[in-house]
Design a protein around this motif. Structure first.
Motif, PDB file in Angstrom:
ATOM      1  N   ALA A 329      -3.356   6.559   0.172  1.00 39.20           N
ATOM      2  CA  ALA A 329      -4.418   7.179   0.802  1.00 39.20           C
ATOM      3  C   ALA A 329      -4.984   6.602   2.026  1.00 39.20           C
ATOM      4  CB  ALA A 329      -5.434   7.595  -0.279  1.00 39.20           C
ATOM      5  N   THR A 330      -5.250   5.259   1.919  1.00 36.37           N
ATOM      6  CA  THR A 330      -5.906   4.401   2.728  1.00 36.37           C
ATOM      7  C   THR A 330      -5.012   3.794   3.904  1.00 36.37           C
ATOM      8  OG1 THR A 330      -5.771   2.655   1.309  1.00 36.37           O
ATOM      9  CG2 THR A 330      -7.683   3.883   1.331  1.00 36.37           C
ATOM     10  N   GLY A 331      -3.683   3.777   3.483  1.00 32.15           N
ATOM     11  CA  GLY A 331      -2.670   3.385   4.530  1.00 32.15           C
ATOM     12  C   GLY A 331      -2.285   1.872   4.623  1.00 32.15           C
ATOM     13  N   SER A 332      -3.052   1.009   3.873  1.00 32.15           N
ATOM     14  CA  SER A 332      -2.980  -0.409   3.931  1.00 32.15           C
ATOM     15  C   SER A 332      -3.718  -1.218   3.011  1.00 32.15           C
ATOM     16  CB  SER A 332      -3.107  -0.984   5.291  1.00 32.15           C
ATOM     17  OG  SER A 332      -4.650  -1.116   5.614  1.00 32.15           O
ATOM     18  N   ALA A 335      -7.167  -1.681   4.488  1.00 30.51           N
ATOM     19  CA  ALA A 335      -8.154  -0.425   4.677  1.00 30.51           C
ATOM     20  C   ALA A 335      -8.765  -0.141   3.128  1.00 30.51           C
ATOM     21  CB  ALA A 335      -7.186   0.610   4.959  1.00 30.51           C
ATOM     22  N   ALA A 336      -7.759  -0.450   2.015  1.00 26.32           N
ATOM     23  CA  ALA A 336      -8.201  -0.079   0.676  1.00 26.32           C
ATOM     24  C   ALA A 336      -9.219  -1.079   0.127  1.00 26.32           C
ATOM     25  CB  ALA A 336      -7.185  -0.223  -0.179  1.00 26.32           C
ATOM     26  N   VAL A 342      -9.794  -2.005  -3.918  1.00 27.76           N
ATOM     27  CA  VAL A 342      -8.904  -2.983  -4.502  1.00 27.76           C
ATOM     28  C   VAL A 342      -9.941  -3.693  -5.705  1.00 27.76           C
ATOM     29  CG1 VAL A 342      -7.841  -5.361  -4.295  1.00 27.76           C
ATOM     30  CG2 VAL A 342      -7.746  -3.432  -2.562  1.00 27.76           C
ATOM     31  N   ARG A 343      -9.583  -3.667  -6.883  1.00 32.88           N
ATOM     32  CA  ARG A 343     -10.389  -4.391  -7.947  1.00 32.88           C
ATOM     33  C   ARG A 343      -9.989  -5.639  -8.414  1.00 32.88           C
ATOM     34  NH1 ARG A 343      -8.283   0.110  -9.672  1.00 32.88           N
ATOM     35  NH2 ARG A 343      -7.360  -0.881 -11.249  1.00 32.88           N
TER      36      ARG A 343
END
Length: 363
Positions: A329-332, A335-336, A342-343
């Motif tokens: 959904a974010t594309g990279s 971006a995530a 990103v956890r």
């Protein structure tokens, strides 16, 4: 690598199906019983569209799917548990696999001999299941006598005795041991026996080209029986699959659509086998490669890291993790991260299906 054994009566399409599964396999498919003597082994990729998507995001040079090993086991016949038709050898081959793909003939063809003279999938299934149950029964009876004696001086062995006593009456009725509810301790106690009828099973209903899209009355019979066993059914056509592998890749989809289906039955069979074995997939992705990794459901992050290399598990610090859907959904990955998707997960994290992971560890 976990293994699935392809079993069934002679001349139901097992070797033809196996050849199609591995495409390059050298199994001989011929119109007579016991064509396959030694088990043929092939490793097949588990189809997963997510790999292509991740590879595009990371601009990966290579895609490496996860895999399942299939073993083509020779046809069993009535009396196999007593050694008929090289039965002892074939049953030993089945004992070594993790799951069973039971190919059932659901097509009519006068040019292909049926060992029983007619097409009757329920009769065929019962023949195989009874032989497997009889083989297990002999093993359980033998082990139970010994376990009872040993348990007198060792209470820990009583768990095995209890498990064997639960399984025995079911096998006496010719039914599979997987119908018995066992505790985790009882399952562990019986595991060394490698009971044939306790292995998870998929029924592969082998149909003609014309019935691939809709199935037929025989397939419905198989589905009814499988529902009682809490087993899965996948409709396949060994005939279609053998034709598919002869076509150029660009023509295969048109051929399938002309038959009224969107994918071959083998794709469904491979996925179903993967799920049947209780497997899950997580991904690693980067410029070098996008890769799918196989783990058991419920594995923690350090164990999942250990699938890549034992050093990763020993020196595990944390796992940078993002859900597949969030990354797409974010594309990279950048971006995530900006969106906080990103956890940083520790040693107690249970890896989820489709997680995209980067492990941090000490050497």
């Amino acid at each position: 690598m976990l293994r699935a054994g392809i079993v069934g009566l002679p001349n139901v399409g097992k070797s033809t199906l196996f050849n199609a599964l591995v495409a390059n396999a050298k199994a001989t498919a011929a119109n007579f019983p016991f064509c396959t003597i030694e088990p043929n082994v092939g490793v097949v990729a588990v189809p997963d569209e997510r790999l292509e998507v991740l590879a595009k995001i990371s601009n990966s040079a290579e895609i490496i799917p996860t895999r399942v090993e299939f073993v083509d086991i020779a046809g069993l016949v009535k009396g196999a548990s007593q050694g008929e038709g090289l039965g002892n050898q074939f049953l030993a081959n089945i004992r070594e696999v993790d799951a069973i793909v039971h190919v059932v003939r659901c097509f009519e063809n006068d040019d292909i001999i049926h060992v029983s003279g007619s097409v009757d999938p329920i009769r065929d299934i019962e023949v195989i299941n009874l032989e497997l149950a009889l083989a297990d029964l002999a093993q359980v009876e033998k082990r139970l006598d010994r376990a009872r004696k040993q348990a007198r001086g060792n209470k820990e062995l009583q768990v095995e005795v209890d498990a064997l006593e639960k399984v025995l009456p079911i096998l006496n009725e010719g039914q599979p041991a997987r119908q018995v509810e066992l505790t985790e301790e009882e399952e562990a106690a019986l595991k060394p026996l490698g009971l044939l009828t306790y292995k998870p099973i998929i029924y592969a209903a082998n149909v003609s080209e014309d019935d691939l899209a809709t199935g037929n009355a025989w397939v419905e019979q198989v589905r009814e029986l499988a529902a009682k066993e809490n087993a899965q059914v996948v409709v396949v056509s060994a005939q279609v699959e053998s034709e598919l592998i002869e076509l150029p890749p660009e023509e295969r989809q048109d051929f399938l659509e002309s038959l009224g289906v969107t994918e071959g039955g083998l794709q469904s069979l491979i996925r179903a086998t993967y799920e049947l074995l209780g497997l899950r997939t997580y991904f690693t992705t980067g410029p070098k490669e996008t890769r799918a990794w196989t783990i058991k459901a419920g594995m923690l992050a350090p164990q999942a890291a250990g699938v890549i290399h034992t050093d990763f598990e020993r020196g595990f610090i944390r796992a940078e993790t993002v859900a597949y859907q969030d990354l797409v959904a974010t594309g990279s990955m950048a971006a995530a991260k900006e969106k906080g998707l990103v956890r940083s997960e520790g040693k107690d994290y249970t890896v989820q299906e489709g997680d995209v992971m980067l492990f941090r560890f000490n050497v």
